[in-house]
Enzyme design. Structure first.
Site, PDB file in Angstrom:
ATOM      1  N   TYR A 356      -0.128 129.051  29.868  1.00  0.00           N
ATOM      2  CA  TYR A 356       0.695 130.064  30.701  1.00  0.00           C
ATOM      3  C   TYR A 356       2.119 129.862  30.527  1.00  0.00           C
ATOM      4  CZ  TYR A 356       2.344 133.465  33.605  1.00  0.00           C
ATOM      5  OH  TYR A 356       3.559 135.158  33.902  1.00  0.00           O
ATOM      6  N   CYS A 357       3.065 130.409  30.501  1.00  0.00           N
ATOM      7  CA  CYS A 357       4.103 129.838  30.430  1.00  0.00           C
ATOM      8  C   CYS A 357       4.199 128.540  30.600  1.00  0.00           C
ATOM      9  CB  CYS A 357       4.177 130.262  32.082  1.00  0.00           C
ATOM     10  SG  CYS A 357       6.402 129.774  32.279  1.00  0.00           S
ATOM     11  N   LEU A 358       5.532 127.747  31.290  1.00  0.00           N
ATOM     12  CA  LEU A 358       5.227 126.681  30.752  1.00  0.00           C
ATOM     13  C   LEU A 358       4.419 125.521  30.793  1.00  0.00           C
ATOM     14  CD1 LEU A 358       7.820 127.298  32.500  1.00  0.00           C
ATOM     15  CD2 LEU A 358       8.000 124.498  33.468  1.00  0.00           C
ATOM     16  N   GLY A 360       1.636 126.789  29.008  1.00  0.00           N
ATOM     17  CA  GLY A 360       1.645 127.087  27.285  1.00  0.00           C
ATOM     18  C   GLY A 360       2.501 126.348  26.646  1.00  0.00           C
ATOM     19  N   LEU A 384       0.295 132.051  26.447  1.00  0.00           N
ATOM     20  CA  LEU A 384       0.442 133.808  27.267  1.00  0.00           C
ATOM     21  C   LEU A 384       1.675 133.260  27.651  1.00  0.00           C
ATOM     22  CD1 LEU A 384      -2.915 133.177  29.034  1.00  0.00           C
ATOM     23  CD2 LEU A 384      -2.633 135.010  27.265  1.00  0.00           C
TER      24      LEU A 384
END
Length: 625
Positions: A356-358, A360, A384
């Site tokens: 998720y975010c960083l 990911g 994500l």
């Protein structure tokens, strides 16, 4: 003839030792090697000069909130000089100003008729300009009554004019144009009629209804918030949410810990589970439990309820002692160490990984490095709201250039880390209408403090960024786009996302100001793997926390086959299937199709293989302040 310096009886000059000592040395010209010898790499004042420069820049950063004054002045100068030498643009702007003034005057005349003007008509005056779709400041009916409707139209026309004045000027760099346009919007937002008692009819009505008590209440809220800010206390209302009690409550156990992560293994909720466990790599800019908020919207609970063994990384909150941690340290001690632990504990040959975010972005780097080394443990990769290509990072790119990073790096250098509040402040500025001025109006003027929910409590529980890692992340990825352009190295080797062959499930969100979905979509251009892309309603956080049953949720979904050519993002929107509800169900079905038949769940931890249960979830690292 040249002699090696270590030959007995021979001086380093190539002259026999005895002869060399019998007569004084003969001055000779230095040997020419075809190039100049490098200068002394360290001058006596180098260290002092560097420290002085860094300290001065850090002091400036403290005064400007981490913004580079040089960047702001360069942007303003670039815009002003090119506008001053563009008579055609000046003529257009003058014509626009005249035209908008006439339209406003005409509207004011028509609006005055509603009050019994010359014609006596009661027909409402048709507005000449409407707010942007996301601007809800003027929705209340009071804004459509004279004279406030005229004020609203004047503000919106002024907003349109400044948008034209700060864009489309030949010669201005794109970055500087974006900065000037952004700065103009911020100034206009400050001066909006909604922010002042004399020009806000909704606020005036509230003051009259409460007899001025709302202003007294608002002052109390302001003083309380100021006290909390100065003392470092948590925002008001967050005390109702306690990690491990009513948020981050999914049952689990910490089964591995190193300097940087704790790995949580969650207890099964079904009699059998899929043989492929799911490893989640959250962002380290915030605490992991956005994916395990309340019991009703916990992605962890939902996944375990679907019959998956779930592991979650919980990141350590860095301090000054961690200043030298690099992005590769995060890769090695983060997802790589976690993958080894998951494999040892479960015995699984294949693992589903989600970031998720960083997290990911880091997962994509890890997966590409693994693919380049022939490591095939990943059954699938889920990203994500995670960027892998940074040429269009959205308005967050306003804060990324050489001068800005110079200021930011020196601010981090002085402490060893970047405070979470400074990053949160940048995100708030990007959405100043929603996150700053609406809060000021509702809380400090209307005297109404909005209740805190679990997502807001999580958002207030920030983490720090170590100096070395964050500097590398911003420079290598955001500024230079090394990952997408084939320059990013892991263990000395350039890695490429093209090496990825595991199927990918990628989610972008419609209103994402942190990872714009057009940027997230570009994974199609970097990898030939099968990609199932989802564009979901909501923003960077709320779009991901989108549990089944959440009202008014919708998304689009489409799959590009392996090695199929990519299509443009706009064309994808036209082709993708629109659906109502939560994208979680589609992800669950996608994982099922790429997983084996259910088997008995694995044990919690595996002491025999060096991963004994350490403590109950949520562990220690999530509690670090």
């Amino acid at each position: 003839m040249n002699f090696p310096a270590n030959v007995p009886g021979v001086a380093a000059t190539g002259v026999p030792a005895a002869a060399s000592s019998a007569s004084p040395p003969i001055p000779t010209a230095p040997a020419r090697s075809g190039r100049c010898d490098p200068p002394n790499p360290r001058e006596p004042l180098d260290g002092i000069a560097q420290t002085l420069d860094r300290s001065a820049t850090a002091a400036i950063a403290q005064m400007t909130g981490g913004l580079s004054p040089a960047t702001m002045m360069l942007a303003a100068t670039d815009w002003a000089i090119h506008l001053a030498t563009a008579p055609g643009k000046q003529m257009q702007l003058a014509a626009k100003a005249m035209g908008k003034s006439m339209r406003l005057f005409d509207y004011a005349l028509r609006a005055s008729h509603e009050l019994g003007g010359p014609t006596g008509t009661a027909e409402p005056a048709c507005p000449v300009v409407a707010p942007l779709a996301q601007d809800h400041r003027f929705d209340a009916p009071e804004w459509h009554q004279a004279p406030y409707n005229v004020m609203t139209q004047a503000f919106l026309l002024n907003q349109q004019w400044w948008q034209a004045a700060t864009t489309g000027i030949g010669g201005v760099s794109r970055h500087h144009e974006d900065m000037v346009s952004f700065a103009a919007r911020q100034i206009l937002d400050v001066m909006a009629p909604t922010n002042f008692i004399a020009t806000n009819p909704v606020l005036q009505k509230r003051i009259a209804e409460t007899g001025g008590k709302c202003l007294a209440d608002g002052l109390g809220f302001f003083l309380d918030d100021l006290r909390r800010e100065l003392t470092g206390a948590a925002p008001a209302g967050t005390e109702r949410f306690v990690v491990g009690e009513n948020i981050a409550t999914a049952k689990g156990t910490v089964v591995y810990r190193n300097r940087l992560i704790e790995l949580i293994q969650y207890a099964p909720r079904t009699e059998t589970v899929r043989p492929e466990p799911v490893l989640i790599v959250p962002a380290w800019i915030m605490k992991y439990y956005i994916l395990d908020l309340s019991a009703t919207n916990s992605l962890v609970n939902w996944l375990t309820g679907q019959g998956y063994t779930v592991f979650m990384i919980s990141w350590h909150n860095p301090s000054g002692e961690d200043r030298e941690l690099t992005l590769d340290d995060y890769r090695r001690m983060g997802p790589m160490a976690a993958l080894d632990a998951v494999e040892a504990i479960t015995g699984a040959e294949k693992i589903h990984a989600a970031g998720y975010c960083l997290g990911g972005t880091l997962l994509s780097i890890t997966a590409a490095a693994m693919a380049g080394e022939g490591d095939t443990r990943l059954a699938s990769v889920t990203l994500l709201a995670a960027q892998t290509e940074f040429s269009e990072p959205g308005e967050l790119g306003l804060f990324i250039d050489e001068s800005q990073l110079h200021v930011l790096e020196n601010m981090m250098w002085s402490r060893g880390y970047l405070e979470s509040g400074q990053m949160g402040g940048a995100f708030q500025i990007l959405r100043s209408n929603d996150l700053i001025w609406s809060h000021v109006l509702e809380t400090y003027l209307m005297g109404e403090r909005a209740p805190i929910n679990d997502l807001m409590a999580w958002n207030a529980d920030g983490t720090r960024m170590p100096f070395a890692m964050h500097s590398e992340y911003l420079r290598a990825l955001f500024l230079h786009d090394d990952l997408a352009e084939g320059r990013f190295r892991v263990d000395g080797r350039v890695i490429s996302l093209e090496a990825l062959r595991a199927p990918m499930f990628v989610v972008g969100t419609e209103r994402d100001h942190v990872a714009p979905w057009h940027s997230v979509y570009k994974i199609h251009l970097l990898s030939s793997a099968e990609v199932t892309f989802v564009l979901t309603s909501g923003g960077h956080n709320a779009g991901i926390v989108s549990e089944p049953g959440h009202p008014r949720r919708h998304f689009r979904i489409a799959t590009r086959a392996e090695d199929a050519p990519p299509i443009a993002a706009e064309e994808w929107v036209e082709r993708a299937t629109p659906m109502g509800g939560s994208w979680w169900t589609q992800w669950g079905a996608w994982l099922d199709a790429r997983s084996g038949e259910p088997v008995p769940p694995p044990m919690i931890g595996n002491a025999a293989r060096g991963y004994p249960p350490l403590c109950p979830a949520p562990g220690r690292y999530v509690l670090e302040k």
